[in-house]
Design an enzyme around this catalytic site. Structure first.
Site, mmCIF file in Angstrom:
data_model
loop_
_atom_site.group_PDB
_atom_site.id
_atom_site.type_symbol
_atom_site.label_atom_id
_atom_site.label_comp_id
_atom_site.label_asym_id
_atom_site.label_seq_id
_atom_site.Cartn_x
_atom_site.Cartn_y
_atom_site.Cartn_z
ATOM 1 N N CYS A 1 0.780 -1.216 -0.015
ATOM 2 C CA CYS A 1 0.084 -0.114 -0.078
ATOM 3 C C CYS A 1 0.876 1.375 -0.026
ATOM 4 C CB CYS A 1 -0.940 0.034 1.169
ATOM 5 S SG CYS A 1 -2.037 1.267 1.222
ATOM 6 N N CYS B 1 0.328 4.797 6.932
ATOM 7 C CA CYS B 1 -0.105 4.645 8.260
ATOM 8 C C CYS B 1 0.922 3.718 9.297
ATOM 9 C CB CYS B 1 -1.550 3.876 8.235
ATOM 10 S SG CYS B 1 -2.601 4.373 6.790
ATOM 11 N N CYS C 1 0.383 0.070 10.222
ATOM 12 C CA CYS C 1 -0.069 -1.009 9.370
ATOM 13 C C CYS C 1 0.945 -1.724 8.632
ATOM 14 C CB CYS C 1 -1.034 -0.081 8.268
ATOM 15 S SG CYS C 1 -1.758 -1.558 7.097
ATOM 16 N N CYS D 1 -16.619 -8.668 5.228
ATOM 17 C CA CYS D 1 -16.076 -7.420 5.095
ATOM 18 C C CYS D 1 -14.762 -7.698 4.273
ATOM 19 C CB CYS D 1 -15.736 -6.894 6.511
ATOM 20 S SG CYS D 1 -14.942 -5.307 6.135
ATOM 21 N N CYS E 1 -19.591 -5.770 3.355
ATOM 22 C CA CYS E 1 -18.959 -4.648 3.685
ATOM 23 C C CYS E 1 -17.577 -4.519 2.937
ATOM 24 C CB CYS E 1 -18.615 -4.552 5.442
ATOM 25 S SG CYS E 1 -17.628 -3.214 5.657
ATOM 26 N N CYS F 1 -19.276 2.423 8.634
ATOM 27 C CA CYS F 1 -18.565 1.838 9.588
ATOM 28 C C CYS F 1 -17.348 2.499 9.799
ATOM 29 C CB CYS F 1 -18.323 0.353 8.990
ATOM 30 S SG CYS F 1 -17.444 -0.462 10.373
ATOM 31 N N ARG G 1 -18.231 -2.493 17.721
ATOM 32 C CA ARG G 1 -17.393 -3.868 17.434
ATOM 33 C C ARG G 1 -16.079 -3.814 18.176
ATOM 34 N NH1 ARG G 1 -17.717 -3.663 12.278
ATOM 35 N NH2 ARG G 1 -19.695 -4.469 12.254
#
Ligand code: SAM
Ligand code: DTB
Ligand code: SF4
Length: 328
Positions: free
Chosen positions: A64, A68, A71, A108, A140, A200, A272
């Site tokens: 990616c 972040c 991550c 998801c 999702c 979400c 969640r």
């Protein structure tokens, strides 16, 4: 809070004008007071003995371009997660069917993208959404930033929810991510809301943020109107090679306080208990359910990191007298 804390005015429970001071006072109240107030809301809007099971699948892993700090999928860091090929529709449908057979009602699909680009891969995502919906599950996606038209296409394919986390408060955000800003996140959330897909949106604890950043996250979420239907609270999974890989673990009581505070300011939302359960005791998770958590990710894996798995979670829910929420 209300004048009579044992009997809150129902009209006053769903609010979009919470202040940081009010939220912090809730967060810092005694644990029995906090859990009692959370339970009052939880029982008004939800079945306190049901937990929704959701299953994650990474449909495009690693490589990616975003940075972040938490991550493992960012190309900026040397982690054990490498870039993998984009999954086929059939592989995804098979995983969704298995998830459904194991009691999940939401599937998801996550992609390590900065933003969606139109083309064969996005068309394949739309096909995956249609197929997951045909299985009778909620679908999702979490694919990074979207534009208006992409949100509309996802809505037309039947997408139930779009996950797009704000992660922390606006002041701490630039400490964690430099390749996008808070406003970018809020814009995508707006497009999702406009498209009719449910929202979400939640955050991560344990990245070095202060209490004021957690409170600010809850304030921003509570000012979204309507509130996000679903609010994931993640405890940082500390992955070797990421800048946050050596953070100390979050104190379990802080997780419980955050969940209870989310339950109070977002009483109608599904809260969640998301990443980080592999490192949580049964007792911590039990308190989180008492605090108002009513959904978990099930299965052996989150996106790239381990999760307790179905057998473990069945035993956990059994022990606590909880049962999985049935599909609608
Ligand atoms: N790339 C898309 C995006 O960032 O919006 C979707 C996938 S991304 C992995 C989904 C969410 O997972 C992030 O927003 C973050 O909140 C959460 N996440 C990622 N790594 C994590 C970690 N190590 N611990 C806890 N949560 C994490
Ligand atoms: C969310 O808030 N947590 C999930 C889901 N939304 C996409 C992702 C957790 C990822 C944990 C790190 C990993 O497994 O790669
Ligand atoms: Fe990319 Fe999402 Fe990971 Fe950030 S959280 S590096 S955007 S996959």
């Amino acid at each position: 809070m209300e004048s009579d804390p044992k009997n809150p005015d129902p009209e006053a429970l769903v609010r979009h004008d919470w202040t940081d001071q009010e939220i912090q006072a809730i967060h810092d109240s005694s644990l029995p007071d906090l859990l009692f107030q959370a339970q009052l809301r939880h029982r008004r809007y939800h079945d306190p003995n049901k937990v929704q099971l959701c299953t994650l699948l990474s449909i495009k892993t690693g490589g990616c371009p975003e940075d972040c700090s938490y991550c493992p999928q960012s190309a900026s860091y040397e982690t054990e997660v490498g870039a993998e090929k984009f999954l086929e529709v059939e592989e995804v449908v098979e995983a969704a069917r298995q998830a459904r057979d194991n009691g999940s009602t939401r599937f998801c699909m996550g992609a390590a993208w900065r933003e969606v680009q139109e083309g064969p891969h996005f068309d394949r995502v739309l096909e995956m959404v249609r197929e997951v919906r045909k299985l009778g599950m909620e679908a999702c996606c979490t694919l990074g930033m979207l534009n208006r038209d992409q949100a509309r296409q996802l809505a037309e394919a039947g997408l139930t929810a779009y996950n797009h986390n704000l992660d922390t408060g606006p002041d701490y955000y630039p400490e964690v991510i430099s390749t996008r800003n808070y406003q970018d996140r809020l814009r995508t959330l707006e497009y999702v809301r406009e498209s009719g897909v449910t929202v979400c949106c939640g955050g991560i604890l344990g990245m070095g943020e202060g209490l004021k950043d957690r409170v600010a996250l809850l304030r921003v979420l509570s000012h979204l109107d309507p509130h996000p239907e679903s609010v994931p609270i993640n405890a940082l999974v500390r992955v070797k090679g990421t800048p946050l890989g050596n953070r100390p673990p979050v104190d379990p009581i802080e997780i419980v306080r955050m969940i209870a505070s989310a339950r109070i300011v977002l009483p109608e939302s599904r809260v969640r208990l998301s990443a980080g359960r592999s490192e949580m005791s049964t007792e911590t998770q039990a308190l989180c359910f008492v605090a108002g958590a009513n959904s978990i990710f099930s299965g052996e894996k989150l996106l790239t990191t381990p999760n307790p798995g179905d057998a473990h979670d069945r035993a956990l829910l059994d022990k606590l007298g909880l049962s999985p929420l049935n599909g609608s």
